[in-house]
Design a protein around this motif. Structure first.
Motif, PDB file in Angstrom:
ATOM      1  N   ILE A  62       0.884  -1.168   0.000  1.00  0.00           N
ATOM      2  CA  ILE A  62       0.000   0.000   0.000  1.00  0.00           C
ATOM      3  C   ILE A  62       0.918   1.213   0.000  1.00  0.00           C
ATOM      4  O   ILE A  62       1.705   1.400   0.931  1.00  0.00           O
ATOM      5  CB  ILE A  62      -0.913   0.020   1.242  1.00  0.00           C
ATOM      6  N   ALA A  63       0.845   2.012  -1.061  1.00  0.00           N
ATOM      7  CA  ALA A  63       1.748   3.154  -1.204  1.00  0.00           C
ATOM      8  C   ALA A  63       0.942   4.443  -1.335  1.00  0.00           C
ATOM      9  O   ALA A  63       0.076   4.551  -2.192  1.00  0.00           O
ATOM     10  CB  ALA A  63       2.653   2.971  -2.418  1.00  0.00           C
ATOM     11  N   VAL A  81       4.849  -7.556  -6.933  1.00  0.00           N
ATOM     12  CA  VAL A  81       3.856  -7.518  -5.854  1.00  0.00           C
ATOM     13  C   VAL A  81       2.751  -6.517  -6.210  1.00  0.00           C
ATOM     14  O   VAL A  81       3.043  -5.420  -6.699  1.00  0.00           O
ATOM     15  CB  VAL A  81       4.543  -7.115  -4.522  1.00  0.00           C
ATOM     16  N   PRO A  82       1.478  -6.858  -5.978  1.00  0.00           N
ATOM     17  CA  PRO A  82       0.402  -5.900  -6.236  1.00  0.00           C
ATOM     18  C   PRO A  82       0.582  -4.632  -5.401  1.00  0.00           C
ATOM     19  O   PRO A  82       0.911  -4.705  -4.211  1.00  0.00           O
ATOM     20  CB  PRO A  82      -0.877  -6.627  -5.818  1.00  0.00           C
ATOM     21  N   VAL A  83       0.351  -3.485  -6.027  1.00  0.00           N
ATOM     22  CA  VAL A  83       0.473  -2.195  -5.358  1.00  0.00           C
ATOM     23  C   VAL A  83      -0.891  -1.510  -5.347  1.00  0.00           C
ATOM     24  O   VAL A  83      -1.562  -1.427  -6.377  1.00  0.00           O
ATOM     25  CB  VAL A  83       1.506  -1.288  -6.062  1.00  0.00           C
ATOM     26  N   ILE A  84      -1.263  -1.032  -4.166  1.00  0.00           N
ATOM     27  CA  ILE A  84      -2.492  -0.257  -4.004  1.00  0.00           C
ATOM     28  C   ILE A  84      -2.054   1.176  -3.723  1.00  0.00           C
ATOM     29  O   ILE A  84      -1.351   1.442  -2.747  1.00  0.00           O
ATOM     30  CB  ILE A  84      -3.350  -0.781  -2.829  1.00  0.00           C
ATOM     31  N   GLY A  85      -2.467   2.103  -4.571  1.00  0.00           N
ATOM     32  CA  GLY A  85      -2.112   3.499  -4.395  1.00  0.00           C
ATOM     33  C   GLY A  85      -3.171   4.257  -3.619  1.00  0.00           C
ATOM     34  O   GLY A  85      -4.364   4.097  -3.862  1.00  0.00           O
ATOM     35  N   ALA A 118      -7.276   5.341   2.886  1.00  0.00           N
ATOM     36  CA  ALA A 118      -6.382   4.284   3.371  1.00  0.00           C
ATOM     37  C   ALA A 118      -7.156   3.127   3.992  1.00  0.00           C
ATOM     38  O   ALA A 118      -6.720   1.977   3.937  1.00  0.00           O
ATOM     39  CB  ALA A 118      -5.377   4.853   4.373  1.00  0.00           C
ATOM     40  N   HIS A 119      -8.305   3.414   4.579  1.00  0.00           N
ATOM     41  CA  HIS A 119      -9.154   2.360   5.140  1.00  0.00           C
ATOM     42  C   HIS A 119      -9.494   1.339   4.059  1.00  0.00           C
ATOM     43  O   HIS A 119      -9.346   0.126   4.247  1.00  0.00           O
ATOM     44  CB  HIS A 119     -10.417   2.994   5.724  1.00  0.00           C
ATOM     45  N   ASN A 120      -9.932   1.831   2.886  1.00  0.00           N
ATOM     46  CA  ASN A 120     -10.260   0.925   1.781  1.00  0.00           C
ATOM     47  C   ASN A 120      -9.021   0.214   1.257  1.00  0.00           C
ATOM     48  O   ASN A 120      -9.107  -0.943   0.837  1.00  0.00           O
ATOM     49  CB  ASN A 120     -10.953   1.677   0.648  1.00  0.00           C
ATOM     50  N   ALA A 121      -7.882   0.886   1.265  1.00  0.00           N
ATOM     51  CA  ALA A 121      -6.642   0.234   0.829  1.00  0.00           C
ATOM     52  C   ALA A 121      -6.309  -0.930   1.755  1.00  0.00           C
ATOM     53  O   ALA A 121      -5.916  -2.009   1.297  1.00  0.00           O
ATOM     54  CB  ALA A 121      -5.492   1.239   0.791  1.00  0.00           C
ATOM     55  N   GLY A 122      -6.461  -0.732   3.051  1.00  0.00           N
ATOM     56  CA  GLY A 122      -6.222  -1.815   4.007  1.00  0.00           C
ATOM     57  C   GLY A 122      -7.184  -2.966   3.799  1.00  0.00           C
ATOM     58  O   GLY A 122      -6.794  -4.136   3.834  1.00  0.00           O
TER      59      GLY A 122
END
Length: 168
Positions: A62-63, A81-85, A118-122
């Motif tokens: 998560i970046a 690795v999958p990245v979530i921005g 960030a909540h949704n990213a987590g």
């Protein structure tokens, strides 16, 4: 316990937003690490992190980044690795960060959540991890059921609100 998710932010000024991802991962008992890395100020460290993440057992990154928001894309370009921005609202209501993270060239995907989401990213990281972990996917299912329950309860409360012309 070794981390399987990395939370990366351009600077610690992003922590008030990114701690929401940490709280979700903590709630789902997913081991994670947090680092401040800058695509512009510490490019060598970003490269080292990105190239070694998979080898260290990281399954999702998560970046977060604001303004120019290059960090998620730079990481994604150098790792399988999958990245979530997570676009951070720094200027222009965060739209500059949204477009910087969202508009990646072919072959360099970055999943993108909403501004400061960030909540949704987590939660997305937990869902990705959950595809290979029945315990985590069951936790995600329970979590989503609790969201449904909150709305049902809220609707019941709204029925008690009285207005002269309210019909339900």
């Amino acid at each position: 316990m070794d981390p399987i998710v990395s939370i990366i932010m351009g600077s610690t000024s992003d922590l008030p937003v990114m701690e929401k991802a940490a709280q979700i991962l903590n709630e789902f008992k997913i081991p994670f690490e947090m680092h401040a890395l800058s695509a512009h100020r510490t490019p060598e460290e970003v490269e080292t992190f990105s190239k070694n993440a998979f080898l260290r057992g990281i399954k999702v990154i998560i970046a977060a980044a604001g303004m120019a928001a290059h960090l998620p894309g730079v990481i994604a370009a150098q790792t399988p690795v999958p990245v979530i921005g997570v676009p951070i609202k720094a200027t222009l209501e965060g739209l500059d960060a949204v477009f910087s993270i969202l508009q990646m060239p072919p072959g360099i995907p970055v999943a993108t959540v909403g501004v400061n989401a960030a909540h949704n990213a987590g939660l997305l990281a937990a869902q990705i991890i959950g595809t290979g972990d029945p315990e985590i996917v069951n936790s995600v299912i329970r979590y989503k059921e609790s969201l449904k329950k909150k709305i049902v309860e809220a609707n019941d409360e709204l029925k008690k609100v009285k207005y002269e012309y309210k019909t339900n």
